[in-house]
Design a protein around this motif. Structure first.
Motif, mmCIF file in Angstrom:
data_model
loop_
_atom_site.group_PDB
_atom_site.id
_atom_site.type_symbol
_atom_site.label_atom_id
_atom_site.label_comp_id
_atom_site.label_asym_id
_atom_site.label_seq_id
_atom_site.Cartn_x
_atom_site.Cartn_y
_atom_site.Cartn_z
ATOM 1 N N THR A 1 0.943 -1.092 -0.033
ATOM 2 C CA THR A 1 0.057 -0.024 -0.144
ATOM 3 C C THR A 1 1.023 1.082 0.022
ATOM 4 N N THR B 1 0.677 5.827 -1.257
ATOM 5 C CA THR B 1 0.110 7.039 -1.250
ATOM 6 C C THR B 1 0.331 7.605 -2.770
ATOM 7 N N THR C 1 1.358 10.681 -4.732
ATOM 8 C CA THR C 1 1.991 11.890 -4.493
ATOM 9 C C THR C 1 1.445 12.866 -5.567
ATOM 10 N N ASP D 1 4.160 2.669 1.468
ATOM 11 C CA ASP D 1 4.157 2.899 2.992
ATOM 12 C C ASP D 1 5.506 2.708 3.647
ATOM 13 N N GLY E 1 -2.576 12.500 -2.700
ATOM 14 C CA GLY E 1 -2.676 11.991 -1.380
ATOM 15 C C GLY E 1 -3.763 10.663 -1.459
ATOM 16 N N ARG F 1 -4.742 7.082 -1.442
ATOM 17 C CA ARG F 1 -4.622 5.824 -0.843
ATOM 18 C C ARG F 1 -4.524 4.617 -2.002
ATOM 19 N N GLU G 1 -9.474 4.456 2.388
ATOM 20 C CA GLU G 1 -8.792 4.928 3.457
ATOM 21 C C GLU G 1 -8.882 6.480 3.195
ATOM 22 N N ASP H 1 -7.625 10.276 2.423
ATOM 23 C CA ASP H 1 -6.380 10.883 1.610
ATOM 24 C C ASP H 1 -5.540 11.306 2.586
ATOM 25 N N VAL H 2 -4.355 11.313 2.136
ATOM 26 C CA VAL H 2 -3.099 11.695 2.944
ATOM 27 C C VAL H 2 -3.061 13.309 2.901
ATOM 28 N N PRO H 3 -3.068 13.904 3.923
ATOM 29 C CA PRO H 3 -2.949 15.570 3.855
ATOM 30 C C PRO H 3 -1.715 15.913 2.949
ATOM 31 N N GLU I 1 1.829 15.997 4.386
ATOM 32 C CA GLU I 1 2.544 14.759 4.480
ATOM 33 C C GLU I 1 3.417 14.211 3.351
ATOM 34 N N ILE I 2 2.825 14.689 2.147
ATOM 35 C CA ILE I 2 3.602 14.125 0.900
ATOM 36 C C ILE I 2 4.301 15.237 0.307
#
Lengths: 347, 385, 306
Positions: free
Chosen positions: C216, C218, C220, C245, C266, C268, C294, C296-298, C301-302
């Motif tokens: 898994t 993210t 970018t 990850d 972001g 997943r 899941e 999204d990653v803020p 963080e990316i």
């Protein structure tokens, strides 16, 4: 030049058809001849001349059968050009200038429903360099269309505007075809689309010319021929400037094309109208092809004669004092005839 | 009222079964250039061009004035094309003369031609559409019945046609341009050839030729500077009648009678045999000489064959017909009429060479076509009218 | 031919045309594969040659001059729907072509290849060349057509190699062949490098500590591809940088399983593996990455991995 004044005193045409109605050329022509005899009250004419083309009919001597429609007995003084009947009118005009006779019947007829006219026109091309290519009239016209558009910096919408105006005018003319506003026709041969091409048409037309007092006697307001001239240019489309028409320019100059109110142009393709307007110096104030022109009815071999007839009719009915009829022949406007008509009697 | 019209130039090609050395344009230019040379002119001196030929099917080029315009120097000038069937060579000359007589132009080039070797005359003349009822093939098949009718009506003996066939071919031997040149031509030779369309024998018919004929016609002013003597047009006429109708006389058609009467009137002629010095008459089948002698008023009805038999129409007769050898010796169909008109002009100009009729001052040029229904005639003279 | 045709006008065998000296010379030269024009008295060169100057009617001179075989298009038309009599049975152009050395233009077929519409490079002024037939007979169609003059070329090139991926890559692909994603951790910076190279590009030190990474990651950043490519899925397809990850750098991979316009930075994702039986020792064992449910990653963080 001779002092004889010659006028168009009568004009009759068929209600042209977009499809074969089953009539022979002679059958198309006969009622036209009957009507023009009735209209003028003349049974015989000092001279008769016609225009037709064997290749349209697919057999030699197409003009021989047509003679049956004229009533050539006792024998008549008669001639024929294998050209548009506008050139027959020219021959008749010359004959009237001699002064020996004072009336002439001119007629032309054609049925393009019987064949593929663009393909028939291939047979008119240089038999060594062009005809063997299988080149058709539409393809040739499209070459000229692009040459003109690129030379003057116009786009295809200029062509569409010509078609739209011609078809709208044609719908108001009971003799022309009823064609809709140009739609999104695909290209026939780019840059020309379906509406840029002349419609298949069957039809016939006749004109009576008369000179001097005879003209005044036969017609309330004769359309006097103040100038008529025709010119050719080289045949090979690669040996002349396709973007314009030098021969039309000369013919217009010799015939005195200036100052006309109405012009009927033998423009079988939309771009030809643009080329001819320029060559003849016709400004926006000139009403061009109020009949709809060849884009609304194109009975080949009569189409040019009809232009002169329509122009004369505008003089006859008083809507114009000075009108121009134009006829063309050959590929890409190779030959042009200009006839200027006036309602003013200087006889 | 008409302006005088002069013939100041005549040009002909050699007439042959085939001119493999010449393109269509080349053939016409050969005749046209000779006419221009005769007139002392060049292409640029010409005001307008009038061309003529028989059906376009012969060469498969329709409305050929387009293809030929610049070949005949007509760029920027008027050019038109006349077609009146077999009479076309004559009517083309008449249309061209009209341009001068009306005062429209001063110098007109007129050219007529046929290049029959490009196809086949029988085919080109009788392409039948699905609705044609005729079973006739070729001109001979059409005219033979009329000839038979003439023989019956006039009581002419069978050998009259042979006499014409021999006389015209003898004349052809004196004409540098003629197609059929048969040294020692004789009645026996003609009579030994097969019947093609009885009563027409092979040597009583015209050949099929490639060739062109041209003339330069000019106004009085323009004629003044011509290097050679001009011929002057004394009259022109055309007549047409329908091909089939009840009561039509196909042996002695009224169209021919009326046309002749018109052209004689214009020229002031009342007795053509006496007042004309020679005639070039369209005789594609030998029997048409006696038939046209009557039709054109050179004698009474039924008397034509006697005139032929007496030798009156021979080169040394009192009224020579077809001193050039006529259509029986050269026949590029579309040009054949113009050749008659041009040969008539050459005679009155004194320029006919070996076949010159001594002292000819007035001559008839004649052409006919279709089902003997189209007629074109002119009379030319040495004197300005 | 239309089915209702009841009359055909055709001279059997075709007309036999004698061509005369000038056309004959042109056609004879043409048969030999040469193009010539004829000079007028005024000095112009006529192509195709005529016996006369088209403007004056005067005879041309007897001087024939070589022209072409290249020339310039002066105008053209496009036949979308060829007639039976036309020389090609697919769309083509007619063109007037002024051959080099000529003063008049020759009308002929211009073959610009098989196109439904006129291609953009077809225009007045373009340079073209005659293509001669092999079996020439002395006719205008001895020129099969004109073709565009060469302005660019394709250059096929094929060389053969026997390559080694190197030990680190070989080890990585061995992992992939077993359904594992392996990286190296750098002793200096502590970042996991995947695929590993056996060294840390940043610190310039060899690496050897293997780390197996989850499948898994993210997204970018990504691209939506609208330009077709024979090796790629149908357009539009998404190529994305995926930060697995635990990895210190991203891998370029396809992202699928949702409409292209819904792919987000972001987002997943998880590797979608082909069926095990199709696995080889190559990255193609992973078809693409597809979204997982899941949040999204803020971006914060990316943002350092872009």
């Amino acid at each position: 030049m001779s002092a004889v004044n010659v006028a168009v005193v009568a004009f009759v045409q068929t209600r042209h058809s977009g499809e074969d109605t089953g009539l022979s050329e002679t059958e198309l022509l006969a009622p036209v001849i009957t009507e023009i005899k009735e209209r003028t009250g003349l049974r015989r004419f000092g001279f008769t001349c016609s225009g037709s083309n064997d290749y349209l009919a697919g057999a030699p001597f197409s003009f021989v059968a047509a003679l049956d429609a004229v009533g050539a007995w006792p024998p008549i003084s008669e001639s024929h050009v294998e050209m548009d009947a506008a050139w027959a009118l020219y021959e008749a005009w010359v004959k009237l200038l001699h002064g020996e006779v004072d009336t002439a019947l001119v007629y032309g007829f054609g049925k393009t429903s019987q064949t593929d006219y663009a393909q028939v026109a291939t047979r008119q091309l240089d038999p060594y360099y062009l005809a063997p290519l299988g080149l058709d009239a539409d393809s040739l016209a499209a070459l000229q269309a692009r040459a003109h558009l690129e030379a003057v910096g116009k786009g295809e919408d200029a062509l569409r505007a010509v078609a739209a105006r011609a078809r709208a005018a044609g719908r108001t003319n009971p003799h022309a075809l009823d064609l809709p506003d140009p739609a999104d026709d695909p290209y026939a041969v780019a840059p020309l689309r379906g509406y840029d091409l002349p419609p298949v048409t069957d039809g016939a037309a006749a004109i009576v010319l008369a000179s001097g007092d005879k003209a005044r006697e036969l017609c309330e307001r004769p359309a006097w021929i103040t100038g008529i001239d025709h010119r050719a240019e080289p045949h090979s489309p690669g040996a002349r400037d396709l973007a314009r028409s030098e021969s039309a320019r000369i013919a217009g100059e010799k015939a005195g094309a200036g100052g006309v109110e109405v012009a009927e142009l033998h423009a079988r393709y939309t771009h030809e109208e643009l080329i001819l307007r320029e060559a003849l110096g016709l400004g926006d104030e000139v009403s061009v092809n109020p009949s709809g022109g060849p884009l609304a009815a194109d009975p080949v071999m009569a189409t040019g004669l009809i232009r002169i007839g329509e122009a004369a009719a505008r003089v006859h009915d008083g809507t114009a004092t000075r009108a121009l009829g134009h006829a063309a022949s050959g590929p890409c406007l190779q030959q042009n005839l200009v006839c200027v008509l006036s309602g003013e009697d200087h006889g | 009222m008409a302006e005088p019209c002069a013939i100041i130039g005549v040009g002909q090609t050699a007439y042959r079964t085939r001119r493999p050395d010449a393109s269509m344009a080349g053939l016409l230019r050969e005749a046209a250039r000779r006419a221009l040379d005769d007139a002392g002119l060049t292409w640029k001196d010409i005001d307008a061009v009038v061309i003529g030929k028989a059906p376009d099917l012969f060469e498969g080029v329709t409305m050929p004035e387009a293809y030929l315009a610049d070949a005949l120097g007509a760029a920027g000038k008027p050019i038109m094309r006349v077609h009146t069937a077999g009479s076309v060579g004559g009517s083309t000359a008449i249309v061209a003369a009209g341009l001068v007589q009306s005062g429209v132009h001063d110098r007109v080039l007129t050219v007529a031609w046929e290049k029959q070797s490009e196809s086949n005359a029988t085919w080109a003349l009788t392409v039948n559409t699905p609705f044609t009822t005729s079973l006739v093939v070729g001109a001979g098949g059409y005219f033979a019945p009329h000839i038979r009718a003439y023989m019956r009506r006039s009581g002419a003996p069978d050998h009259i046609g042979t006499l014409v066939a021999v006389k015209d071919r003898e004349n052809a031997l004196k004409n540098q341009y003629a197609h059929l040149k048969i040294p020692g031509i004789s009645r026996e030779m003609v009579e030994s050839t097969p019947m093609l369309w009885e009563p027409i024998r092979y040597l009583e018919t015209c050949p099929s030729s490639d060739g062109a004929c041209a003339m330069v016609l000019a106004s009085s002013d323009a004629a003044r500077s011509a290097p050679n003597p001009p011929a002057w047009v004394h009259g022109t006429a055309m007549r047409s009648e329908p091909i089939f109708f009840a009561g039509r006389d196909t042996v002695n058609p009224r169209g021919g009678i009326d046309c002749a009467a018109d052209v004689y009137r214009q020229a002031g002629i009342t007795d053509p045999r006496a007042e004309l010095d020679c005639a070039e008459v369209y005789v594609p089948f030998s029997w048409y000489e006696p038939m046209w002698l009557e039709n054109l008023g050179f004698c009474g009805e039924g008397e034509g064959w006697k005139l032929t038999e007496s030798g009156a129409t021979a080169l040394d007769g009192d009224i020579p017909w077809n001193p050039s050898g006529g259509v029986l010796s050269s026949n590029p169909i579309g040009a054949s009429g113009m050749i008659r008109f041009a040969e008539a002009a050459l005679q009155v100009r004194g320029m006919a060479g070996e076949h010159q009729v001594d002292g000819a001052r007035r001559a008839l040029g004649h052409a006919y076509g279709g089902g003997a229904q189209f007629f074109a005639m002119w009379i030319v003279g040495s004197d300005r009218p | 031919m239309r089915s209702d045709v009841n009359h055909v006008l055709e001279f059997p065998g075709g007309y036999t045309r004698s061509v005369g000296p000038v056309i004959g010379r042109f056609l004879s030269e043409l048969r030999d594969g040469r193009l010539v024009g004829v000079r007028t008295a005024g000095g112009r060169v006529l192509v195709p040659p005529a016996e006369y100057d088209p403007d004056t009617g005067e005879d041309v001179t007897d001087e024939f001059v070589p022209v072409g075989p290249a020339g310039t298009v002066t105008t053209w038309s496009w036949v979308a729907d060829p007639r039976p009599t036309h020389p090609l049975d697919r769309p083509f152009a007619w063109a007037l072509i002024r051959l080099d050395g000529a003063d008049t233009a020759l009308l002929h077929v211009l073959d610009v290849g098989d196109h439904a519409e006129p291609p953009r490079f077809l225009k007045t002024g373009m340079r073209v060349r005659a293509k001669f037939r092999d079996d020439r007979v002395g006719g205008i169609r001895d020129i099969e057509c004109f073709r565009p003059e060469v302005t660019s070329i394709t250059d096929p090139s094929r060389l053969e190699y026997r390559l080694q991926g190197g030990r680190a890559l070989d080890r990585f692909l061995s992992g992939i062949a077993e359904g594992r994603i392996i990286g190296h951790r750098c002793d200096v910076c502590g970042q996991v490098i995947v695929p590993m190279k056996g060294l840390c590009p940043r610190d310039g030190v060899p690496t050897s500590e293997e780390v197996e990474l989850p499948h898994t990651g993210t997204v970018t950043t990504f691209a939506v591809n609208n330009l077709p490519d024979p090796r790629a899925p149908e357009v539009p397809f998404v190529s994305a940088y995926v930060l697995l990850d635990g990895a210190g750098l991203t891998m370029l991979a396809l992202v699928a399983g949702l409409p292209a316009d819904q792919v987000r930075m972001g987002m997943r994702v998880r590797a979608a593996w082909r069926p095990r039986e199709e696995w080889t020792k190559s990255m193609s064992n992973i078809k693409w990455f597809e979204p997982i449910d899941e949040p999204d990653v803020p971006f914060d963080e990316i943002k350092d991995y872009l």
